[in-house]
Scaffold this motif. Sequence first.
Motif, short mmCIF file in Angstrom:
data_model
loop_
_atom_site.label_atom_id
_atom_site.label_comp_id
_atom_site.label_asym_id
_atom_site.label_seq_id
_atom_site.Cartn_x
_atom_site.Cartn_y
_atom_site.Cartn_z
N MET A 1 65.83 33.81 29.64
CA MET A 1 66.05 33.84 31.10
C MET A 1 65.78 32.44 31.68
SD MET A 1 64.46 36.76 33.58
CE MET A 1 63.51 35.88 34.79
N LYS A 3 64.94 29.54 34.56
CA LYS A 3 64.04 29.46 35.73
C LYS A 3 64.76 30.04 36.94
CE LYS A 3 60.11 27.23 35.31
NZ LYS A 3 58.85 27.57 35.96
N GLU A 34 49.07 39.55 39.41
CA GLU A 34 50.15 40.16 38.62
C GLU A 34 49.81 41.64 38.48
OE1 GLU A 34 53.45 40.37 37.21
OE2 GLU A 34 52.97 38.36 36.48
N TYR A 35 50.82 42.46 38.64
CA TYR A 35 50.60 43.89 38.43
C TYR A 35 50.50 44.18 36.94
CZ TYR A 35 52.09 44.24 43.30
OH TYR A 35 52.18 44.10 44.67
N THR A 36 49.89 45.31 36.58
CA THR A 36 49.85 45.71 35.18
C THR A 36 50.37 47.15 35.08
OG1 THR A 36 47.66 46.76 35.15
CG2 THR A 36 47.74 44.36 34.89
N VAL A 38 48.76 49.72 34.64
CA VAL A 38 47.86 50.70 35.23
C VAL A 38 47.83 50.50 36.74
CG1 VAL A 38 45.53 51.65 35.21
CG2 VAL A 38 46.46 50.59 33.14
N MET A 42 44.89 45.07 38.60
CA MET A 42 45.69 43.87 38.72
C MET A 42 45.05 42.70 37.97
SD MET A 42 44.59 42.59 42.52
CE MET A 42 44.70 40.86 42.10
N ILE A 43 45.87 41.70 37.71
CA ILE A 43 45.37 40.47 37.10
C ILE A 43 45.08 39.45 38.20
CG2 ILE A 43 45.96 38.53 35.58
CD1 ILE A 43 47.97 40.60 34.22
N PHE A 44 43.88 38.89 38.16
CA PHE A 44 43.53 37.78 39.05
C PHE A 44 43.93 36.52 38.31
CE2 PHE A 44 40.93 39.99 42.21
CZ PHE A 44 40.67 41.18 41.57
N ARG A 45 45.05 35.93 38.69
CA ARG A 45 45.54 34.74 38.00
C ARG A 45 44.69 33.52 38.35
NH1 ARG A 45 52.02 34.65 37.77
NH2 ARG A 45 51.47 33.07 36.21
N PRO A 46 44.79 32.45 37.56
CA PRO A 46 43.90 31.31 37.78
C PRO A 46 43.86 30.78 39.22
CG PRO A 46 44.95 31.07 35.66
CD PRO A 46 45.58 32.29 36.32
N TYR A 49 41.64 33.21 41.00
CA TYR A 49 40.28 33.25 40.45
C TYR A 49 39.51 31.99 40.83
CZ TYR A 49 36.47 34.58 37.48
OH TYR A 49 35.22 34.95 37.04
N SER A 333 61.37 16.72 35.34
CA SER A 333 62.48 17.67 35.37
C SER A 333 62.66 18.35 36.72
CB SER A 333 62.25 18.71 34.29
OG SER A 333 60.89 19.08 34.26
N ASN B 70 40.17 29.51 34.33
CA ASN B 70 39.61 30.86 34.30
C ASN B 70 40.47 31.84 35.08
OD1 ASN B 70 37.41 30.23 32.70
ND2 ASN B 70 36.12 29.69 34.46
N ALA B 71 40.44 33.09 34.64
CA ALA B 71 41.20 34.16 35.29
C ALA B 71 40.44 35.46 35.05
CB ALA B 71 42.60 34.25 34.70
N TYR B 72 41.00 36.55 35.56
CA TYR B 72 40.40 37.86 35.27
C TYR B 72 41.48 38.89 35.03
CZ TYR B 72 37.61 42.00 35.24
OH TYR B 72 37.03 43.18 34.83
N PRO B 74 42.47 42.98 33.75
CA PRO B 74 41.84 44.30 33.93
C PRO B 74 40.99 44.77 32.74
CG PRO B 74 44.08 44.37 34.71
CD PRO B 74 43.91 43.04 34.02
#
Lengths: 483, 483
Positions: A1, A3, A34-36, A38, A42-46, A49, A333, B70-72, B74
């Motif tokens: 895919m 960008k 980011e959703y997961t 479940v 959720m993911i706490f991205r850098p 965080y 780029s 760092n991140a978090y 689930p």
Amino acid sequence: MPKPDKNEMGVTVKKSDDISEWYTQVIQKAELAEYTGVSGCMIFRPRAYAIWEKLQYFFDTEIKKLGVQNAYFPLFIPEALLKRESEHVAGFAPEVAWVTQGGDSKLNERLAVRPTSETIMYDAYAKWIRSHRDLPLKINQWVNVVRWEFKHPVPFLRSREFLWQEGHTVHAKKDDAETEVLTILEIYRRVFEEMLAIPVFKGKKSVNEKFAGADYSTSVETIVPSGKAVQAATSHHLGQRFAKSFGIEFLDEDGQKKLPFQNSWGFSTRSIGAMILFHGDDKGLVIPPKVAPMHAVIVPILFDDTKEKVLKAANKLKELLKDFAVLLDDRDSYTPGWKFNEWELKGVPLRIEVGPKDVVNDNVVVVRRDTGEKCVVRTKEVAGKVKELLDGIQKNLFERAKSWLKENTADVKNWDEFSKAVEQKKLIRAAWCEKTECAEQIKEKTEGVKVLNIPFEQPKKVSDECAHCKSSAKIVALFAKSY
Amino acid sequence: MPKPDKNEMGVTVKKSDDISEWYTQVIQKAELAEYTGVSGCMIFRPRAYAIWEKLQYFFDTEIKKLGVQNAYFPLFIPEALLKRESEHVAGFAPEVAWVTQGGDSKLNERLAVRPTSETIMYDAYAKWIRSHRDLPLKINQWVNVVRWEFKHPVPFLRSREFLWQEGHTVHAKKDDAETEVLTILEIYRRVFEEMLAIPVFKGKKSVNEKFAGADYSTSVETIVPSGKAVQAATSHHLGQRFAKSFGIEFLDEDGQKKLPFQNSWGFSTRSIGAMILFHGDDKGLVIPPKVAPMHAVIVPILFDDTKEKVLKAANKLKELLKDFAVLLDDRDSYTPGWKFNEWELKGVPLRIEVGPKDVVNDNVVVVRRDTGEKCVVRTKEVAGKVKELLDGIQKNLFERAKSWLKENTADVKNWDEFSKAVEQKKLIRAAWCEKTECAEQIKEKTEGVKVLNIPFEQPKKVSDECAHCKSSAKIVALFAKSY
């Protein structure tokens, strides 16, 4: 895919048109969450965080000055322990995630994944506290907690797992405990107002909205541009109820056995959600400088014949700004325009452009994320100017937020005005009778409006009658729907 | 219940007589850990957690220099996701704690409480990685993990829930990934040798002891005075196996779609257990200065007639030592002797005594926790002397640990010597054939001795035959029973 193209990269909806869709796009496109698989986890991205780390650092430093120590208590709470304090368990049991199996074995007793840690902590406190010399005991932990809610999840603001700190203190004297409740609440105010540039109201929770098991709860509350309130942080006085249930006693100086007084207090990663909603705009995220992981991005304007000189100047600039968190975006780029959009989307407070002309003139162009304002700065003065602009952005965001909040607060006299303000999604200030039934009726009639708190700094009372039930009202309360 | 008397307060068993009972007493009496109602789930009390914070600070600073963020992610991993990489799930499934209920509802799919986070992280990585420009991706998280083991739990060293960091990186080139494996391993060596004063061996894990799903694993290993080995930290090269299972691909500069190379690496709170066992003595805990939450305690020797003067001097002393973490123990209700015992038990590196004579002479007495050595120091020189002594203690603890390790390492030529060394609970160095069946037979015959690692710095090989099966042996491996 490949960008995604520029349009897909940016936020495709205006904040004022559809704030919910805007929020969903911002948290993903600015790489915050980011959703997961479940729901509600959720993911706490850098990028998110790192904001949390800034808040942690500030709050942790402040509570350590008060003699609070960090510790770590287990994630799993045996069912019987969770149930020991009846009012408390009633508040949390419907939302508990239960571990029932370990490997292939069924567990003898279900284990609650902590929704909060009063029970497991106070069971230990009962072992540790013997004498007045062991008090005050002040422990905090930075942990994940799980509340298995069935409402629609919203990343950061309403997720099933979130990160927080929970402080749990024990005092010999009621006075000392009650003083601490307010000391901590003031630190929370500073977390929101000074760090996140979000104005909040300090106050006392109503009886029906207080923490399950507390004598009383205090909170800092605000309303965000989606028209919903956010309970930003809470500081509870637990009185002696938990001490009784968990057998925490101490031998006082006078030789008497006594029950101590307890507090608990917490704030969470929902603070990040409030920040996104408050300051973001149609271009994306806006991060207040004090919590920004990156203060400025340097974008060199590169042409083949002057590339070397410009890159040299950009690197020198980075060196001049070594006291700040600065990224030099020298990627080949992407075009400067692409980079401008990307860093605006990601909310970096300042962009510094340096091109061939700037090198000749020994200038740079500095652009504010909050206002879009550009200014030309002498290279040798850039560090001072960056400091000044960051302070200015922090201040401006807070002032702007306060103005917005003022415009979106309604002082209402009666139920007509109240209902109208609900429709307009305003933060409502109204005289209130403090009766639980009245609050319940308001909630029912409005599909969810509740008492946020009763502000300590009482606004001018525009009526002596409860705006809903018309009975006598001694205080003004804040009302709104909330996350 | 009254305070325990002095004898009960101290450790009542010699470390050399019964190290297991000694350990149990030290972790409780020095207030490091507390057991809870759930077997294997322990409380990390503030004195232990503060050590963890020191290690976190050191390691976090080092990895951030490498560009790790760092991140978090689930806590809960859906069962299907955990099972996606077959070798990996086989390694972890028997030890998973399962959430099966949320509130009153049975969940449709069981959720694993993370035993490690490869699966949930790599599922997200597959969404985030598109191009070589997205690489390297370097993410770390500091979290709790749960492994529902059925072996006898030992606080810090083998608990069902523990705290760790897990770093997960993705690289375009195998070379870069493999270089990072060793860069991280070197930081782990420094965590143990420079911070915790524990000598470790860097090496490669044997095939049967490698991480489930890794191409190969490296580790730092040591043996502690209980005669058991501790795998102190691991750094794995995962190759492309997970990338394949989770669909992580990137478009390379040459326009080709490729699978990236991945690493994961971690160390945990078990490091605290190793520290306790290595340095502690019959008086209790000994904390290396670099990880000590408190460097020195000032104990004023108080008599009625000189109390005021001595307290004044003690406060002045504290002020002189403001660059160190110093407690002035001016509690009235305990004797100096009681305080000496308490702070020795709790492992504070230096005790500073100040009494009436010291005030007159403008001296203080400084006592080292590691050697018991006393010295009289001019008050104005105290800050320099404290610095010097702390450095000396750190060095001495490491030298002492190295000597102990040397004495407790056996180079063995054959099975007779091997068996004898097992009985003596030594760290065994032996030529080994590297065959999995051979390692399994050794484990069976010795009730648990396993290959710790194959050290990168190979010791002199004392035989060309495997010490167990006598087949040809190219390398020397380390063997011991382990936690």
